[in-house]
Design an enzyme around this catalytic site. Structure first.
Site, PDB file in Angstrom:
ATOM      1  N   TYR A 341      -1.378   7.572   6.562  1.00  0.00           N
ATOM      2  CA  TYR A 341      -2.186   6.728   7.444  1.00  0.00           C
ATOM      3  C   TYR A 341      -3.655   7.104   7.306  1.00  0.00           C
ATOM      4  O   TYR A 341      -3.998   8.246   6.978  1.00  0.00           O
ATOM      5  CB  TYR A 341      -1.728   6.862   8.894  1.00  0.00           C
ATOM      6  CG  TYR A 341      -0.339   6.325   9.132  1.00  0.00           C
ATOM      7  CD1 TYR A 341      -0.143   4.956   9.343  1.00  0.00           C
ATOM      8  CD2 TYR A 341       0.769   7.168   9.101  1.00  0.00           C
ATOM      9  CE1 TYR A 341       1.137   4.452   9.545  1.00  0.00           C
ATOM     10  CE2 TYR A 341       2.048   6.666   9.295  1.00  0.00           C
ATOM     11  CZ  TYR A 341       2.234   5.309   9.520  1.00  0.00           C
ATOM     12  OH  TYR A 341       3.501   4.796   9.696  1.00  0.00           O
ATOM     13  N   GLU A 491     -13.109  12.487  -3.987  1.00  0.00           N
ATOM     14  CA  GLU A 491     -12.023  12.312  -4.952  1.00  0.00           C
ATOM     15  C   GLU A 491     -11.529  13.643  -5.472  1.00  0.00           C
ATOM     16  O   GLU A 491     -10.326  13.841  -5.688  1.00  0.00           O
ATOM     17  CB  GLU A 491     -12.502  11.436  -6.120  1.00  0.00           C
ATOM     18  CG  GLU A 491     -11.432  11.088  -7.147  1.00  0.00           C
ATOM     19  CD  GLU A 491     -11.322  12.080  -8.301  1.00  0.00           C
ATOM     20  OE1 GLU A 491     -10.455  11.878  -9.169  1.00  0.00           O
ATOM     21  OE2 GLU A 491     -12.099  13.058  -8.348  1.00  0.00           O
ATOM     22  N   GLU A 492     -12.468  14.569  -5.698  1.00  0.00           N
ATOM     23  CA  GLU A 492     -12.100  15.835  -6.323  1.00  0.00           C
ATOM     24  C   GLU A 492     -11.114  16.645  -5.479  1.00  0.00           C
ATOM     25  O   GLU A 492     -10.374  17.478  -5.998  1.00  0.00           O
ATOM     26  CB  GLU A 492     -13.352  16.671  -6.597  1.00  0.00           C
ATOM     27  CG  GLU A 492     -14.299  16.076  -7.632  1.00  0.00           C
ATOM     28  CD  GLU A 492     -13.736  16.093  -9.038  1.00  0.00           C
ATOM     29  OE1 GLU A 492     -12.567  16.488  -9.231  1.00  0.00           O
ATOM     30  OE2 GLU A 492     -14.467  15.711  -9.963  1.00  0.00           O
ATOM     31  N   SER A 690      26.318   3.342 -13.103  1.00  0.00           N
ATOM     32  CA  SER A 690      26.113   2.496 -14.271  1.00  0.00           C
ATOM     33  C   SER A 690      24.772   1.770 -14.198  1.00  0.00           C
ATOM     34  O   SER A 690      24.337   1.329 -13.135  1.00  0.00           O
ATOM     35  CB  SER A 690      27.243   1.472 -14.370  1.00  0.00           C
ATOM     36  OG  SER A 690      26.964   0.523 -15.371  1.00  0.00           O
ATOM     37  N   ASP A 729      -1.102 -16.768  -7.689  1.00  0.00           N
ATOM     38  CA  ASP A 729      -0.302 -16.077  -6.678  1.00  0.00           C
ATOM     39  C   ASP A 729       0.957 -15.479  -7.293  1.00  0.00           C
ATOM     40  O   ASP A 729       1.369 -14.368  -6.953  1.00  0.00           O
ATOM     41  CB  ASP A 729       0.077 -17.043  -5.555  1.00  0.00           C
ATOM     42  CG  ASP A 729      -1.093 -17.363  -4.638  1.00  0.00           C
ATOM     43  OD1 ASP A 729      -2.125 -16.651  -4.716  1.00  0.00           O
ATOM     44  OD2 ASP A 729      -0.985 -18.318  -3.852  1.00  0.00           O
ATOM     45  N   HIS A 752       5.928   2.764  -6.079  1.00  0.00           N
ATOM     46  CA  HIS A 752       6.168   1.938  -7.268  1.00  0.00           C
ATOM     47  C   HIS A 752       7.347   2.519  -8.045  1.00  0.00           C
ATOM     48  O   HIS A 752       7.281   3.646  -8.532  1.00  0.00           O
ATOM     49  CB  HIS A 752       4.914   1.923  -8.135  1.00  0.00           C
ATOM     50  CG  HIS A 752       4.821   0.769  -9.074  1.00  0.00           C
ATOM     51  ND1 HIS A 752       5.783   0.493 -10.006  1.00  0.00           N
ATOM     52  CD2 HIS A 752       3.870  -0.201  -9.229  1.00  0.00           C
ATOM     53  CE1 HIS A 752       5.421  -0.569 -10.711  1.00  0.00           C
ATOM     54  NE2 HIS A 752       4.272  -1.017 -10.243  1.00  0.00           N
TER      55      HIS A 752
END
Length: 815
Positions: A341, A491-492, A690, A729, A752
């Site tokens: 969050y 970022e680091e 499988s 889209d 992902h």
């Protein structure tokens, strides 16, 4: 020219290739009727395809590119000129000269229909030509100088000053909206009153050797800046430990397994390992898992000074013996106290003791100090040949020091505190689809000066935004969709700024983001391009690289005129005949966009042929002098990266049909499945997991992708904005289809199921990550744990078949 089936239609939509280099793959195109086209797939591109052409030449391009070219270069429709014509007629009443002037002004100021015509009247080639000609290396150099004057750790006043500098620059350039967004997060800093110490103690507890806690200045005046931080690894545990040391090569799983096979334990001992091969945070996690007391990291000359310690900075780009690499060891991403969050006002925060942070002290040292430790190892346990580095000593495994009453002490005062990670976000608003976003990003914070990482990328981004903003001012051009420039903070420390922003703006991005184009840095070398990206964007990477002139005169003299040509030479994928494009991991700000939200992402930079990380990475010597005098004199390679970055953004923002190739995705899935099936298929079958339904889902996806590409896009009514929006889209939904809201098994921070970082190396992206992680070491588990693991595997196989099947339905437009 190919014969016309319908002369009027052919004339209206015929594509006449312009004189240019790097035009893409040529294939003859024959008109097949209104709204459609056909392609000769039996013809391959050739060398002359990249030279000048005329109207008598054959038609151009890749199938999806042809759709885009048709509308991009189509003459303006009369009904769209109605607005402009009325302005011209009115202006004509007050004279030819004045009338022309007023009509032109009206032409540049009218909204939607006339603006739409304006873009296509100019033609995408004019926008691209301006982009290629107007990016100026001298501007990049000037900006880079400003960005690298002083150290600018995240959360420090200097980094806040640079945030204001970036925001002011974008306001001065005239971008439509500029926001400065701070997030209060947990960061980590050395105690400047107490040095982090690595010492060798004798039997009486006296120090016989103490490693330097700072890197010595060598060349640039700023190296002596009093605000340069001492050597530290962010988020290291504070504390003092004393033990023998063991050398563990790169600190990978296989390195520790070899030590175990030699009956060398690391439990309760301090490990010394060299940087490289995997993310440093994974080395720490491995040490914690094995019960180590602490970890010392160093850059071995074999990796950082391959020509020897006599040939180093400031004479070359290689690391001097006194250099030490700083960096985070936090294996997560975002604010450690607000996982999953955003760290906004009112957010619930964990206590620091509850956060998933390193639990052992860790410290980086220089190669010259590592020599002093490694030379004390007993000669009885010599390291294997492939563990031997570039120091002039016999590499021993330990435990050491050899003298029984001597030990090594880590005394670490690195501490955590809350500070601001400040993002700066600027928007160049699109004229037709302003609610669709092409995101262009780079981080701003650095461990010290960061002239390469990240400031080369920051300077390139500011130059790119200047060119696009000036194009709007000079011509009235706007992209079809909005381009959003992102300067990330912290970022680091673990992608903190970008993660917090994506979490904060999750709903908008999930619905509206087209793609995220990251450039962490521009030059990890100057020999060839290296790009990371998902299959949807491979063609765009290739075509954009073909559009950029080669910045290396020697390569041009050898006949390789474009960035793509040299990339193909050094990164050839023999299976595809195209440059290899590895998957993104979590090494930069694309992580949250791709692996959590399913937003297609890329990262590109110049690299070395040997795929070696640049030696000055995160050290004191990553200076303006290093870039402008040694790594990229004239900033031509950085400018080439900026041009390619801009071309990708322009295509994604301006092409009527988003340039995603779904057939590439299907092909990638099929090949990846074959690899997994060959490696694990029999084992999975034996345990009731499988892959039959996964294969069926991939086959359905491939069929749907082929039909979408070969039929839906070919018959698309490009004059119908709703039809174009529908196509886009569908394309935007492809990557998002593979996002599991429940996350990967035991890794809820990644969603992902096709592409995510390896659990063993955060820098590396893997295909089918949940399945690969669950299968890792499954047969070595105790019976009860093994049974539970197989239950998870069977469930995840089911999830894979479901999500891939859902993606197929989305492409087929099934309800």
């Amino acid at each position: 020219m190919y014969p016309s089936v319908n002369g009027t239609w052919t004339k209206r939509l015929m594509i006449y290739p312009e004189d240019e280099e790097a035009n893409g793959l040529r294939v003859p195109l024959r008109p097949v009727g209104q709204r459609g086209y056909g392609l000769d797939r039996n013809r391959r591109s050739s060398a002359e395809d990249f030279g000048s052409t005329s109207e008598e030449d054959e038609m151009v391009l890749h199938p999806l590119e042809s759709v885009l070219k048709q509308i991009r270069d189509r003459p303006v429709q009369p009904r769209r000129w109605a607005y402009c014509c009325s302005g011209v007629m009115f202006a004509g009443t007050i004279g030819l000269v004045v009338g022309f002037t007023m009509a032109y002004g009206l032409f540049l100021s009218l909204e939607a229909p006339c603006a739409h015509s304006r873009v296509w009247l100019m033609g995408s080639r004019h926008v691209r030509q301006r982009l290629m000609s107007d990016v100026r290396p001298e501007n990049i150099a000037q900006t880079l100088r400003e960005l690298t004057r002083r150290p600018h750790l995240a959360g420090t006043p200097e980094n806040d000053r640079l945030a204001a500098y970036v925001a002011d620059t974008w306001r001065d350039q005239g971008l439509d909206k500029v926001e400065v967004l701070p997030y209060e997060v947990l960061l980590s800093y050395p105690d400047e009153q107490k040095a982090n110490l690595v010492r060798v103690l004798d039997g009486s507890g006296s120090a016989v050797f103490t490693a330097r806690h700072r890197q010595p200045p060598v060349r640039a005046p700023e190296e002596s800046d009093p605000t340069v931080p001492q050597n530290f690894n962010a988020y290291s545990a504070t504390g003092k430990v004393e033990a023998k040391i063991v050398y563990a090569n790169y600190g990978r799983e296989e390195d520790f397994l070899l030590l175990a096979s030699l009956n060398i334990t690391v439990k309760d001992l301090i490990v010394i390992a060299r940087y490289g091969k995997i993310f440093r945070g994974n080395k720490v996690a491995m040490c914690e898992q094995l019960g180590c007391a602490g970890l010392i990291l160093y850059s071995d000359p074999a990796d950082s000074a391959p020509d020897g310690l006599g040939t180093v900075y400031p004479d070359t780009v290689y690391l001097p013996a006194g250099g030490a690499q700083l960096g985070t060891i936090f294996s997560g991403s975002g604010d450690p106290l607000t996982p999953l969050y955003p760290s906004i006002e009112g957010a619930f925060r964990l206590n620091e003791s509850e956060a998933t942070l390193p639990r052992i002290p860790v410290q980086p040292i220089s190669a010259e100090d590592a020599y002093q430790l490694l030379r004390l190892m007993p000669p009885t346990a010599a390291a294997p040949a492939d563990w031997v580095g570039g120091l002039n000593l016999t590499y021993g495994l330990g435990p050491g020091p050899a003298r029984p009453d001597w030990t090594v002490q880590l005394d670490i005062h690195t501490h955590n505190r809350r500070a601001n990670a400040t993002n700066v976000i600027a928007t160049l608003r699109g004229y037709e689809e302003p609610d669709r976003y092409v995101l262009v990003g780079n981080h701003r914070d650095a461990w010290i000066f960061g002239a390469i990482d990240p400031s080369s990328g920051t300077a390139a981004m500011l130059e790119l935004s200047r060119v696009l903003a000036n194009l709007r001012k000079d011509t009235g051009w706007r992209p079809r969709r909005s381009i959003v420039f992102c300067s990330w903070g912290a970022e680091e420390y673990g992608l903190v700024g970008s993660v917090e922003w994506v979490q904060h703006r999750r709903q908008q991005l999930a619905a509206r983001a087209i793609a995220y184009l990251n450039v962490d840095l521009t030059i990890n070398g100057n020999e060839t391009l290296r790009a990371l990206g998902v299959p949807l964007l491979h063609d765009l990477l290739f075509e954009s690289a073909r559009a950029v002139a080669n910045p290396n005169p020697a390569e041009v003299a050898a006949g390789r005129r474009t960035v793509y040509d040299t990339w193909l030479l050094h990164r050839l994928d023999n299976e595809t005949g195209l440059p290899a494009v590895p998957l993104p991991g979590k090494g930069s700000d694309y992580k949250q966009f791709l692996t959590v939200e399913g937003i297609p992402s890329t990262d590109h930079r110049y690299y070395t042929k040997e795929k070696r990380t640049y030696s000055m990475y995160h050290t004191l010597y990553e200076t303006y002098f290093l870039v402008t005098e040694l790594a990229d004199r004239g900033l031509h390679f950085t400018a080439a990266v900026a041009k390619m970055w801009g071309e990708m953004a322009r295509r994604l923002a301006d092409d009527p049909v988003i340039p995603f190739n779904v057939v590439n995705y299907a092909t990638y899935l099929q090949k990846s499945f074959e690899t997994v099936h060959t490696t694990f298929g029999a084992l999975l079958e034996e345990n009731g997991a499988s892959l039959r339904y996964v294969k069926a889902a991939i086959d359905d996806f491939a069929e749907a992708a082929s039909h979408f590409h070969d039929h839906f896009l070919r018959l698309l009514d490009l004059d119908n904005p709703l039809a174009v929006r529908q196509a886009n889209d569908i394309l935007m939904g492809v990557e998002r289809s593979f996002v599991d809201p429940h996350g990967l098994p035991d890794r809820p921070e990644f969603n992902h199921v096709i592409f995510s970082p390896s659990s063993l190396d955060g820098y590396t992206g893997v295909t089918f990550p949940g399945l690969v992680d669950l299968l890792h070491g499954v047969e070595e588990l105790p019976a009860k744990e093994r049974a539970a693991r197989w239950q998870k595997i069977r469930q995840h196989v089911s999830v894979l078949s479901y999500l891939i099947g859902s993606a197929a339905h989305g492409l087929a437009q099934d309800v």
